[in-house]
Scaffold this motif. Structure first.
Motif, PDB file in Angstrom:
ATOM      1  N   ASP A  30       0.674  -1.137  -0.071  1.00 37.38           N
ATOM      2  CA  ASP A  30       0.160  -0.027  -0.036  1.00 37.38           C
ATOM      3  C   ASP A  30       0.869   1.431  -0.038  1.00 37.38           C
ATOM      4  O   ASP A  30       2.181   1.390   0.451  1.00 37.38           O
ATOM      5  CB  ASP A  30      -0.919   0.064   1.115  1.00 37.38           C
ATOM      6  CG  ASP A  30      -2.184  -0.960   0.885  1.00 37.38           C
ATOM      7  OD1 ASP A  30      -2.534  -0.908   0.093  1.00 37.38           O
ATOM      8  OD2 ASP A  30      -2.575  -1.226   2.111  1.00 37.38           O
ATOM      9  N   VAL A  31       0.346   2.371  -0.241  1.00 41.27           N
ATOM     10  CA  VAL A  31       0.522   3.555  -0.551  1.00 41.27           C
ATOM     11  C   VAL A  31      -0.166   4.693   0.377  1.00 41.27           C
ATOM     12  O   VAL A  31      -1.532   4.578  -0.025  1.00 41.27           O
ATOM     13  CB  VAL A  31       0.851   4.216  -1.716  1.00 41.27           C
ATOM     14  CG1 VAL A  31       1.184   5.829  -2.016  1.00 41.27           C
ATOM     15  CG2 VAL A  31       1.912   3.293  -2.529  1.00 41.27           C
ATOM     16  N   ILE A  33      -1.561   8.295   0.998  1.00 44.60           N
ATOM     17  CA  ILE A  33      -1.300   9.709   0.678  1.00 44.60           C
ATOM     18  C   ILE A  33      -2.002  10.818   1.238  1.00 44.60           C
ATOM     19  O   ILE A  33      -3.208  10.540   1.636  1.00 44.60           O
ATOM     20  CB  ILE A  33      -1.811   9.677  -0.914  1.00 44.60           C
ATOM     21  CG1 ILE A  33      -1.209   8.359  -1.825  1.00 44.60           C
ATOM     22  CG2 ILE A  33      -1.919  10.814  -1.558  1.00 44.60           C
ATOM     23  CD1 ILE A  33      -2.236   8.183  -3.146  1.00 44.60           C
ATOM     24  N   VAL A  72       2.998  11.520  -1.190  1.00 44.90           N
ATOM     25  CA  VAL A  72       2.984  10.189  -0.328  1.00 44.90           C
ATOM     26  C   VAL A  72       3.770  10.343   0.909  1.00 44.90           C
ATOM     27  O   VAL A  72       4.465  11.252   1.108  1.00 44.90           O
ATOM     28  CB  VAL A  72       3.969   9.236  -1.143  1.00 44.90           C
ATOM     29  CG1 VAL A  72       4.089   8.005  -0.377  1.00 44.90           C
ATOM     30  CG2 VAL A  72       3.495   8.639  -2.707  1.00 44.90           C
ATOM     31  N   ALA A  88       1.641  11.861  -6.079  1.00 45.61           N
ATOM     32  CA  ALA A  88       0.953  10.645  -6.519  1.00 45.61           C
ATOM     33  C   ALA A  88      -0.695  11.148  -6.858  1.00 45.61           C
ATOM     34  O   ALA A  88      -1.168  11.820  -6.277  1.00 45.61           O
ATOM     35  CB  ALA A  88       0.841   9.689  -5.471  1.00 45.61           C
ATOM     36  N   VAL A  90      -5.031   9.097  -7.819  1.00 43.00           N
ATOM     37  CA  VAL A  90      -5.480   8.063  -7.659  1.00 43.00           C
ATOM     38  C   VAL A  90      -7.065   8.459  -8.396  1.00 43.00           C
ATOM     39  O   VAL A  90      -7.697   9.612  -8.314  1.00 43.00           O
ATOM     40  CB  VAL A  90      -6.286   7.789  -6.280  1.00 43.00           C
ATOM     41  CG1 VAL A  90      -6.865   6.508  -6.339  1.00 43.00           C
ATOM     42  CG2 VAL A  90      -5.027   7.338  -5.426  1.00 43.00           C
ATOM     43  N   VAL A  94      -9.884   1.679  -7.078  1.00 39.43           N
ATOM     44  CA  VAL A  94      -8.757   1.262  -5.950  1.00 39.43           C
ATOM     45  C   VAL A  94      -8.358  -0.120  -6.089  1.00 39.43           C
ATOM     46  O   VAL A  94      -7.488  -0.590  -5.517  1.00 39.43           O
ATOM     47  CB  VAL A  94      -9.076   1.848  -4.685  1.00 39.43           C
ATOM     48  CG1 VAL A  94      -8.990   3.405  -4.836  1.00 39.43           C
ATOM     49  CG2 VAL A  94     -10.367   1.264  -4.169  1.00 39.43           C
ATOM     50  N   THR A 117     -13.592   3.803  -6.130  1.00 35.96           N
ATOM     51  CA  THR A 117     -12.727   4.668  -4.988  1.00 35.96           C
ATOM     52  C   THR A 117     -13.757   5.160  -3.982  1.00 35.96           C
ATOM     53  O   THR A 117     -13.172   5.152  -2.874  1.00 35.96           O
ATOM     54  CB  THR A 117     -12.262   6.003  -5.691  1.00 35.96           C
ATOM     55  OG1 THR A 117     -11.309   5.418  -6.863  1.00 35.96           O
ATOM     56  CG2 THR A 117     -11.207   6.797  -4.808  1.00 35.96           C
ATOM     57  N   VAL A 139      -4.049   3.303  -0.660  1.00 37.89           N
ATOM     58  CA  VAL A 139      -4.452   2.602  -1.741  1.00 37.89           C
ATOM     59  C   VAL A 139      -3.144   1.532  -2.310  1.00 37.89           C
ATOM     60  O   VAL A 139      -2.248   2.100  -2.103  1.00 37.89           O
ATOM     61  CB  VAL A 139      -4.665   3.547  -3.151  1.00 37.89           C
ATOM     62  CG1 VAL A 139      -4.977   2.861  -4.377  1.00 37.89           C
ATOM     63  CG2 VAL A 139      -5.697   4.446  -2.706  1.00 37.89           C
ATOM     64  N   GLU A 141      -0.567  -0.059  -4.266  1.00 39.94           N
ATOM     65  CA  GLU A 141       0.530   0.614  -5.414  1.00 39.94           C
ATOM     66  C   GLU A 141      -0.002   0.586  -6.814  1.00 39.94           C
ATOM     67  O   GLU A 141       0.243   1.427  -7.618  1.00 39.94           O
ATOM     68  CB  GLU A 141       1.762  -0.068  -5.066  1.00 39.94           C
ATOM     69  CG  GLU A 141       2.862   0.158  -6.039  1.00 39.94           C
ATOM     70  CD  GLU A 141       3.990  -0.647  -5.820  1.00 39.94           C
ATOM     71  OE1 GLU A 141       5.271   0.206  -6.245  1.00 39.94           O
ATOM     72  OE2 GLU A 141       4.095  -1.676  -5.470  1.00 39.94           O
ATOM     73  N   VAL A 144      -2.073   3.291  -8.033  1.00 36.68           N
ATOM     74  CA  VAL A 144      -1.357   4.733  -7.896  1.00 36.68           C
ATOM     75  C   VAL A 144      -0.897   5.206  -8.945  1.00 36.68           C
ATOM     76  O   VAL A 144      -0.058   4.348  -9.519  1.00 36.68           O
ATOM     77  CB  VAL A 144      -0.866   4.662  -6.438  1.00 36.68           C
ATOM     78  CG1 VAL A 144      -0.359   6.220  -6.183  1.00 36.68           C
ATOM     79  CG2 VAL A 144      -1.501   4.329  -5.203  1.00 36.68           C
TER      80      VAL A 144
END
Length: 352
Positions: A30-31, A33, A72, A88, A90, A94, A117, A139, A141, A144
Motif C-alpha cells: 500500500d501507499v 497519500i 506520499v 501521486a 488516484v 482502487v 474509489t 491505496v 501501489e 496509484v
C-alpha cells in the motif's frame, strides 16, 4: 486502522458536513497519500443524492471523490514505484480482480469485479470505500499513478476522471494530425476533449448551443465553433468528421451528429443521458458509421495520459474552493455555473 478527517453526506437530502472516517494502515503493497486536491465530478453529485439507486445505491455516510492528487506519506515494505514525498494520484479505481482478461490486458476499467474509489464494498474494512473528500487515503501501489512535477496540482486532479474519459476514446479511435474531430458540449468533459484533440493535431470543431461559448472554445484550442441549433451551420459539415466525441448528458439528437460523420466515422458517447436516445438505422447503414461509448481508461493508459499532459502542459480549467464550500459548489454544478471543474483544496480541511 486510523482516523482521517473528511466531509460526508448522511442521506440523499442532507448537506455535506465534517466527519471522521476509518482508513486502514498501509499493508506491504500500500501507499498512504496526503490528499492535496480533489476534483468534483458530476457523478459525485449523483452518488451523494442517490440518483443512481437503480444500479448503484448509495451507502451512507458517503464520502465522494475520485479525482485525487496528493503526496506520499508512507509506503509498504514491498512498494517499488513510490517513496515518501512523491506526488501521486488516484482515479476511479482502487482495486480489481487482477486476473480477468480485461485486467491482464491493462483494461481495468472493464473488469467485471472492480472496487471503485468510493461507495463500493471494501474488503479491508468490511464497510464501503471512502473517496477523496478527505485528508488522506490508502491505496494499493498498483492503482496509484505518478504525477508530472511541472503540472499545477489543483488543475491536475480532474484529469483522473474528466481527463482520461476524453483521452481514452481519442486514443482508441486514432485521433491524430490530419483528422477532423468534433466535440459536442463545452463543459467539464468537453473542454478537456478540446484540449486533447488540439494537442493530437486534429482539426477541432466544437458544437455548442451557446453562442457566448465561442470565444472560450477558441481559447481552449478549437479551430471552429458550430452552433448546433443552426441547421445551415450544421449542414456545412455534413459527411466530414472522422470522429465526434459527445460529452452531453442531457437529452439531444444523436442523428444530427451521425449525419456529420464521413464513411467509417465514429460518434462516441462519454456523457450519460438519463433516457435512451433514438438512432435512425439508415444514418448508420449509409457510410458504415458507428455509435459507441467509452468510460475511463485502464491504468497504463491513465499513466500515459498524465505523462502526455506533462509533456504538453495540459491541465483542466478549475475553480479552486475550500472544502467548506462544497455544498455551494454542488448547487452551482447543477446550474453548470463553473468553468470548468471545481477542485477542492484539502488544506482547508485542517481547520475543521
Amino acid at each position: 486502522m486510523y482516523q482521517a478527517k473528511a466531509y460526508s453526506v448522511s442521506s440523499a437530502t442532507s448537506a455535506f458536513a465534517p466527519t471522521t472516517i476509518s482508513r486502514r494502515e498501509p499493508t506491504d503493497t500500500d501507499v498512504q497519500i496526503e490528499i492535496l486536491f480533489c476534483g468534483i465530478c458530476h457523478s459525485d453529485l449523483h452518488q451523494a443524492r442517490n440518483e443512481w439507486k437503480e444500479f448503484m445505491p448509495t451507502v451512507y455516510p458517503c464520502v465522494p471523490g475520485h479525482e485525487i492528487v496528493g503526496r506520499v506519506t508512507k509506503v509498504g515494505s514491498s512498494v517499488a514505484k513510490f517513496k515518501v514525498g512523491d506526488l501521486a494520484a488516484v482515479g476511479c479505481l482502487v482495486d480489481t480482480d487482477r486476473t480477468c482478461p480485461e485486467c491482464l490486458a491493462g483494461l481495468e476499467q472493464f473488469c467485471p469485479n472492480p472496487t471503485l474509489t468510493y461507495n463500493f464494498p471494501d474488503k479491508h474494512t468490511g464497510g464501503v470505500t471512502y473517496g477523496g473528500y478527505s485528508d488522506s487515503v490508502v491505496v494499493d501501489e498498483r492503482f496509484v499513478l505518478r504525477v508530472p512535477s511541472n503540472l499545477d496540482l489543483a488543475a491536475t486532479a480532474p484529469l483522473l476522471c474528466a481527463g482520461i474519459t476524453t483521452y481514452s476514446p481519442m486514443r482508441h479511435w486514432g485521433v491524430t494530425k490530419g483528422k477532423k474531430v468534433g466535440i459536442v458540449g463545452l463543459g467539464g468533459l468537453g473542454h478537456m476533449g478540446v484540449k486533447f484533440a488540439h494537442a493530437f493535431g486534429a482539426h477541432t470543431v466544437v458544437f455548442t448551443t451557446s453562442p457566448n461559448k465561442k470565444d472560450d472554445a477558441l481559447r481552449l484550442g478549437a479551430d471552429e465553433v458550430v452552433l448546433s441549433k443552426d441547421a445551415n451551420d450544421m449542414a456545412k459539415h455534413a459527411s466530414s468528421f472522422d470522429f465526434i466525441l459527445d460529452a452531453v448528458s442531457a437529452d439531444h439528437d444523436l442523428n444530427a451528429y451521425i449525419q456529420l460523420l464521413r464513411r467509417d466515422g465514429t460518434l462516441t458517447l462519454v456523457g450519460a443521458p438519463e433516457k435512451p436516445l433514438p438512432i435512425a438505422a439508415f444514418g448508420l447503414l449509409f457510410g458504415r458509421k458507428s455509435v459507441s461509448g467509452s468510460p475511463i481508461g485502464g491504468l497504463p493508459e491513465t499513466q500515459e495520459m498524465l505523462d502526455f499532459c506533462g509533456d504538453h502542459n495540459i491541465t483542466s480549467d478549475v475553480e479552486v474552493i475550500p472544502i467548506q464550500k462544497v455544498n455551494e459548489a454542488y448547487e452551482r454544478l447543477l446550474k453548470s455555473d463553473v468553468k470548468y471543474r471545481f477542485s477542492i483544496d484539502m488544506a482547508s480541511l485542517k481547520s475543521e
